[in-house]
Design an enzyme around this catalytic site. Sequence first.
Site, PDB file in Angstrom:
ATOM      1  CB  SER A 175      -1.098   0.218   0.846  1.00  0.00           C
ATOM      2  OG  SER A 175      -0.204   0.406   2.258  1.00  0.00           O
TER       3      SER A 175
ATOM      4  NE  ARG B 149      -2.542   5.790   0.381  1.00  0.00           N
ATOM      5  CZ  ARG B 149      -2.777   4.474   1.349  1.00  0.00           C
ATOM      6  NH1 ARG B 149      -0.727   4.065   1.880  1.00  0.00           N
ATOM      7  NH2 ARG B 149      -3.206   3.748   1.459  1.00  0.00           N
TER       8      ARG B 149
ATOM      9  CG  ASN C 244      -2.200   9.287  -5.196  1.00  0.00           C
ATOM     10  OD1 ASN C 244      -2.639  10.548  -5.036  1.00  0.00           O
ATOM     11  ND2 ASN C 244      -1.867   8.729  -4.414  1.00  0.00           N
TER      12      ASN C 244
END
Length: 258
Positions: free
Chosen positions: A194, A198, A202
């Site tokens: 994660s 993440r 982005n």
Amino acid sequence: MASSPAEYVTHHLEHWASGKDEAFISTTAWHIDTLVVSLVLGIFFLTLFRMAAVRATSGVPGKLQNFVEILVDFVDGAVKDAFHGPRGFLAPLALTIFVWTFLWNCMDLIPVDLLPLTAKHLFGLEYFRVVPSADMSATFALSLTVFALIIVYSFKGKGAIGFAKEYLTHPFGKWMMPANVILNTVELLAKPMSLALRLFGNLYAGELIFILIALLPWWAQFIPGMGWAIFHILVVTLQAFIFMTLTIVYISMAYEHH
């Protein structure tokens, strides 16, 4: 020069690498541009904070000292709120992660063609990507370091027997040991996944949008480019803060008894 928009985008997503690796995340080739940019940003970070430490005064502080003190107090407060063990290592780690990741992300705000063209003219490099956090190899390397620290703090806080007992019997009790092992393994592996995905997702998306804006005629780039850059400043800061905060939380969870 790329002859088509597709070639232009593909060219900007290629790395200066030590070898050819077709995988999305490099397994055999070193992404030299990511390493170089990360090293330069790390040296800049250390130099800036070293200057603030050397010039620190108990009198009227300068702007640099004020900035560094605010940042250090902010990170130390975040660690103090979430972690109840000794902070001598975790607070500097959190500060390093926040500032270094923030600097990584800020490279996305530099005009798309500026540094690649500079590298090509000065060093003859065909490819040069400048956003380390848009490279999954870099984000996974950072998250795997956090993963290793989670394991270390699990043993440090609980001891080998306590960690084994919690891993085998939590949350369903000793009679459901296989289910406990599967659940805890998935939970443990999900943490670095994660963190890495993440941050990568982005910043990769942000980099791609800047590249697409650069395909517009020069006179049409300013308004969408400036608008996206202003919005992206929030993303740059937020993603660095989230990575730091989750690192603190994950290590705190590993250190405490349940």
